[in-house]
Design a protein around this motif. Structure first.
Motif, PDB file in Angstrom:
ATOM      1  N   SER A   1      64.530 -28.847   1.334  1.00  0.00           N
ATOM      2  CA  SER A   1      65.902 -28.473   1.699  1.00  0.00           C
ATOM      3  C   SER A   1      66.906 -29.216   0.807  1.00  0.00           C
ATOM      4  CB  SER A   1      66.162 -28.835   3.167  1.00  0.00           C
ATOM      5  OG  SER A   1      65.935 -30.217   3.351  1.00  0.00           O
ATOM      6  N   CYS A   2      68.072 -28.595   0.628  1.00  0.00           N
ATOM      7  CA  CYS A   2      69.158 -29.292  -0.068  1.00  0.00           C
ATOM      8  C   CYS A   2      69.776 -30.278   0.917  1.00  0.00           C
ATOM      9  CB  CYS A   2      70.222 -28.311  -0.559  1.00  0.00           C
ATOM     10  SG  CYS A   2      71.748 -29.162  -1.075  1.00  0.00           S
ATOM     11  N   ALA A   3      69.794 -31.561   0.524  1.00  0.00           N
ATOM     12  CA  ALA A   3      70.239 -32.598   1.453  1.00  0.00           C
ATOM     13  C   ALA A   3      71.750 -32.675   1.567  1.00  0.00           C
ATOM     14  CB  ALA A   3      69.706 -33.958   1.006  1.00  0.00           C
TER      15      ALA A   3
ATOM     16  N   ASP B   1      66.980 -33.813  -8.695  1.00  0.00           N
ATOM     17  CA  ASP B   1      68.366 -33.384  -8.483  1.00  0.00           C
ATOM     18  C   ASP B   1      68.402 -31.924  -8.061  1.00  0.00           C
ATOM     19  OD1 ASP B   1      69.175 -35.874  -9.260  1.00  0.00           O
ATOM     20  OD2 ASP B   1      69.570 -35.295 -11.341  1.00  0.00           O
ATOM     21  N   CYS B   2      69.387 -31.598  -7.218  1.00  0.00           N
ATOM     22  CA  CYS B   2      69.530 -30.223  -6.727  1.00  0.00           C
ATOM     23  C   CYS B   2      70.653 -29.521  -7.493  1.00  0.00           C
ATOM     24  CB  CYS B   2      69.842 -30.253  -5.229  1.00  0.00           C
ATOM     25  SG  CYS B   2      70.146 -28.613  -4.547  1.00  0.00           S
ATOM     26  N   TYR B   3      70.345 -28.311  -7.952  1.00  0.00           N
ATOM     27  CA  TYR B   3      71.314 -27.510  -8.714  1.00  0.00           C
ATOM     28  C   TYR B   3      71.708 -26.257  -7.937  1.00  0.00           C
ATOM     29  CZ  TYR B   3      70.118 -30.618 -12.569  1.00  0.00           C
ATOM     30  OH  TYR B   3      69.934 -31.733 -13.356  1.00  0.00           O
ATOM     31  N   CYS B   4      71.751 -26.331  -6.612  1.00  0.00           N
ATOM     32  CA  CYS B   4      72.082 -25.161  -5.795  1.00  0.00           C
ATOM     33  C   CYS B   4      73.580 -24.846  -5.880  1.00  0.00           C
ATOM     34  CB  CYS B   4      71.665 -25.392  -4.340  1.00  0.00           C
ATOM     35  SG  CYS B   4      72.795 -26.440  -3.409  1.00  0.00           S
ATOM     36  N   VAL B   5      73.939 -23.676  -5.336  1.00  0.00           N
ATOM     37  CA  VAL B   5      75.336 -23.236  -5.423  1.00  0.00           C
ATOM     38  C   VAL B   5      76.286 -24.227  -4.745  1.00  0.00           C
ATOM     39  CG1 VAL B   5      74.867 -20.772  -5.672  1.00  0.00           C
ATOM     40  CG2 VAL B   5      75.000 -21.768  -3.374  1.00  0.00           C
ATOM     41  N   HIS B   6      75.845 -24.790  -3.631  1.00  0.00           N
ATOM     42  CA  HIS B   6      76.723 -25.721  -2.910  1.00  0.00           C
ATOM     43  C   HIS B   6      76.932 -27.006  -3.708  1.00  0.00           C
ATOM     44  CE1 HIS B   6      76.546 -23.105   0.548  1.00  0.00           C
ATOM     45  NE2 HIS B   6      75.225 -23.135   0.506  1.00  0.00           N
ATOM     46  N   CYS B   7      75.832 -27.545  -4.244  1.00  0.00           N
ATOM     47  CA  CYS B   7      75.961 -28.792  -5.018  1.00  0.00           C
ATOM     48  C   CYS B   7      76.834 -28.552  -6.250  1.00  0.00           C
ATOM     49  CB  CYS B   7      74.578 -29.326  -5.410  1.00  0.00           C
ATOM     50  SG  CYS B   7      73.683 -30.044  -3.994  1.00  0.00           S
ATOM     51  N   ALA B   8      76.620 -27.387  -6.920  1.00  0.00           N
ATOM     52  CA  ALA B   8      77.406 -27.095  -8.125  1.00  0.00           C
ATOM     53  C   ALA B   8      78.891 -27.010  -7.790  1.00  0.00           C
ATOM     54  CB  ALA B   8      76.920 -25.781  -8.751  1.00  0.00           C
TER      55      ALA B   8
HETATM   56 ZN   LIG Z   1      72.033 -28.600  -3.287  1.00  0.00          ZN
END
Ligand SMILES: [Zn+2]
Length: 738
Positions: free
Chosen positions: A174-176, A212-219
């Motif tokens: 999951s994205c934290a 590292d997370c590169y999801c839409v929310h993190c970006a």
């Molecule tokens: Zn993320």
């Protein structure tokens, strides 16, 4: 640590290389100056405990596996909790698997749950035992159905793929830092606290996992916060990377605060407790209680590493309670989670935590046991702890030496050259202090305030490279108030972001300036030990070297220019060929380049060592370097130590004050099996002579040895008392009722 993914992104760069696992949790080295003569009681210690958190002394954790419901016997565990006198428990509740009949959509109930509620059963049982209960959640992984419903909740790799779980490919990571934690897990936490009125939520693996997370929310969130795209570089000196690391910390801090608010809205006496804070400074600001998840040693981890984690936590937590999570299993990379290790290994690890002020927290995976050999071992440890609880409820450590702990150096300073690593300097200094039997505390860089520094006569900077101007000023002020400073190598040569200064931030204190030269790695270099030409005598800092005129040098050195006159007890013999043997003779046998700078300012003394004595000690363990460090600490401290222990072996010596007593802990570190655990047997050492300096006006009413049960003969000499401890197997405590 509970399972460690490859490239755990939260861990500081290589921070735990030697030490095995352990996100640390995180207020004040509130050591009490032992010789504050006739002084009123010390000021209120920063970070005084609040709420229920200071009550429990012995913790237990049971982490269920999905097929435990219906197979494991809750009563067996409750009986065990009672037998070991546990006064708090952490119990699996939800996250990856719910162990109670959850109503939160997509919160996966254990497939074996049926109509049962094992979490509720255990909570009720613990309540009946008058235990505090904290619910454990683990939010780091989810099933396909979650990904199908909310693809944006899944962590995304650098190449844009949803991130599969590294250990169980049926799961997704999951994205934290997005809505999964901020919304979904928030609901889960609210439900658990509302339904069961637990005293807190403890979340395992709540920070980004697997990379590292590169999801839409993190970006989007990173762009909104900083104006930057997510960085692709990993060099912590890159400005965008640094912005990312700071943003991630801020995001986790926001998540901590949100979950804590949710938990407290449901139960005002409860708190959220993270397993591993964003950093220690944040833990010092937010935490009521913290734990180190440093479950056992592995590889070449020294046994004192558990005590080191305690000192790290206390550097920000101060008097607030800290706990040491330990497992009973083998903590090697192959992760035999159902394993059980030898009794001596478990005992030594827990003793190191206890001697350093941590409360024990045993953790066990799986409600069904395959190997039960650990049960009586932990029972004996906890029985001893219960019996002697009043001597373990510490008010403050007694230590006159503080070792600066710099998280920003660990994060932003990769070393001055290939092969140099700031943490190795700290580890070498730590080991030298242990060998010298000097009680010491860690002092956190964020808390260099006069009240925090006041207990210490000496502050050590073991290559504390990255220091801000304000931190340098605080150290300068400390010296101006009469504090002594021992600094090595690149201490203060970099700012808090890892950018190199033209000169040491503390050049005026050291009395030297950096000349721009970094030598090393050096082969075959030495140090001449010189008598003072005027008196013909050697400086006390080279006591114990009477039979030699030179010792080996370190491996790296900085070129410095003195800005004033100095004594010259130790000078450089430059590198010369180490092969062929015919060529091995010093080309320049004598220089006037000092490798040790000593300033005696009256109350304050300053030692600056421009070479990597601590780092080389950690690598090579040369006895001469250990002795030189011990001498440097003694000369700089310039007062009798609060505790002295003489006798054979390697001991960790710590000293404490409780409300009506003082204690000296002696942990026998002589035992580890050569250089590597796990040890098979405990080999007693002794006799050890222990001398304790009592604060003025304090009398020893009674002295006893807690482990052996003996009442030793006490010799009083002025304000000191001495006893002989005949033998120490693993852990002995000299307890002095005052
Ligand atoms: Zn993320």
């Amino acid at each position: 640590m509970e399972s460690r993914p490859p490239a755990h992104p939260l861990s500081r760069r290589d921070f735990l290389h030697v030490t095995g696992a352990g996100a640390i949790a995180s207020l004040a080295p509130a050591a009490i100056p032992f010789d504050q003569t006739q002084a009123p009681p010390p000021p209120a210690i920063p970070g005084a405990p609040a709420g229920w958190f200071d009550r429990p002394m012995r913790w237990v954790q049971l982490t269920l596996v999905e097929n435990d419901p219906g197979r494991f016997d809750p009563q067996f565990w409750l009986d065990y909790f009672r037998r070991v006198h546990a006064d708090a428990a952490t119990l699996s509740a939800g996250g990856i698997v719910a162990y109670y009949p959850t109503e939160v959509p997509l919160h996966h109930r254990s497939a074996w749950l049926g109509t049962s509620d094992p979490f509720g059963t255990l909570v009720a049982g613990c309540r009946a035992l008058k235990m505090n209960v904290v619910a454990r959640t683990d939010p780091h992984a989810v099933r396909d159905e979650v990904r199908a419903a909310h693809p944006d909740w899944i962590s995304v790799t650098r190449t844009g793929e949803p991130r599969r779980h590294w250990a169980n490919p049926e799961l997704w990571v999951s994205c934290a830092l997005g809505p999964y934690n901020f919304e979904f897990m928030d609901r889960v936490h609210r439900e658990i606290v509302t339904k069961y009125a637990v005293d807190g939520i403890f979340a395992n693996r709540w920070a980004p996992q697997g990379g590292d997370c590169y999801c839409v929310h993190c970006a989007k969130n990173f762009k909104d916060a900083t104006g930057n795209d997510l960085p692709r570089v990993t060099d912590a000196r890159d400005p965008v990377r640094r912005a990312f690391l700071e943003w991630r910390k801020a995001r986790l801090t926001a998540l901590w605060k949100q979950w804590d608010a949710t938990v407290r809205a449901a139960n005002p006496n409860a708190h959220f407790i993270p397993n591993g804070p964003p950093d220690l400074k944040t833990a010092g600001e937010l935490a009521a209680i913290q734990f180190t998840d440093n479950q056992a040693r592995r590889g070449l981890t020294p046994p004192w590493n558990n005590g080191r984690r305690a000192k790290e936590l206390r550097s920000v937590m101060g008097r607030r309670p800290i706990g040491g999570i330990f497992s009973v299993g083998v903590e090697e990379p192959y992760r035999w989670k159902d394993s059980v290790q030898s009794e001596p290994e478990i005992r030594l690890w827990v003793a190191e935590g206890t001697a350093n002020g941590m409360r024990p927290w045993v953790t066990k995976f799986s409600g069904v046991l395959y190997d039960r050999r650990w049960l009586p071992v932990v029972e004996r440890i906890y029985e001893w702890h219960f019996k002697h609880e009043r001597y373990l409820r510490n008010e403050a450590p007694i230590a006159r030496v503080g070792l600066l702990y710099s998280e920003q150096t660990a994060a932003y300073h990769p070393g001055v050259a290939q092969g140099d690593r700031a943490e190795d300097h700290l580890l070498g200094m730590y080991h030298a202090l242990i060998e010298a039997r000097i009680p010491f505390e860690l002092v956190h860089e964020a808390l260099l305030t006069p009240d925090r520094l006041e207990p210490f006569k000496l502050l050590i900077l073991a290559d504390a490279a990255a220091l801000s101007n304000a931190q340098c000023a605080a150290i300068r002020d400390y010296a101006a108030r009469g504090g002594s400073v021992l600094a090595t190598f690149a201490s203060s040569l970099y700012d808090e972001t890892g950018q190199r200064r033209n000169d040491f931030g503390l050049a005026d204190l050291f009395g030297v300036s950096f000349d721009g030269r970094i030598d090393g790695p050096m082969q075959n270099s030495y140090l001449n030990l010189d008598a003072d030409p005027a008196t013909g005598r050697r400086h006390p800092i080279i006591d114990g070297f009477d039979e030699t005129t030179r010792i080996i040098n370190g491996v790296f050195r900085l070129g410095v220019r003195p800005a004033m006159s100095f004594p010259s007890p130790m000078t450089l013999v430059p590198t010369y060929p180490d092969l062929p043997m015919e060529d091995v003779y010093p080309r320049v046998p004598r220089t006037d380049t000092r490798e040790l700078y000593l300033r005696d300012l009256g109350a304050s003394r300053v030692v600056y060592i421009p070479w990597d004595i601590d780092r080389t000690f950690w690598e090579v363990m040369c006895v001469d370097h250990g002795r030189l460090l011990r001498n440097a600490v003694r000369w700089a401290t310039n007062e009798p130590p609060p505790v002295e222990v003489t006798g054979p072996g390697l001991l960790d010596v710590t000293a404490w004050r409780q409300r009506d007593s003082m204690t000296v802990h002696l942990v026998n570190l002589t035992n580890p099996m050569m250089m590597k655990g796990p040890l098979r047997e405990l080999i007693p050492i002794g006799p050890e002579r222990v001398t304790v300096r009592l604060p003025a006006g304090v009398r020893a009413r009674k002295v006893q040895l807690l482990t052996s049960g003996a009442t030793p003969r006490v010799e009083t000499n002025g304000s000191t008392i001495s006893v002989t401890v005949p033998s120490i197997e693993c852990h002995e405590v000299v307890a002095i009722d005052t």
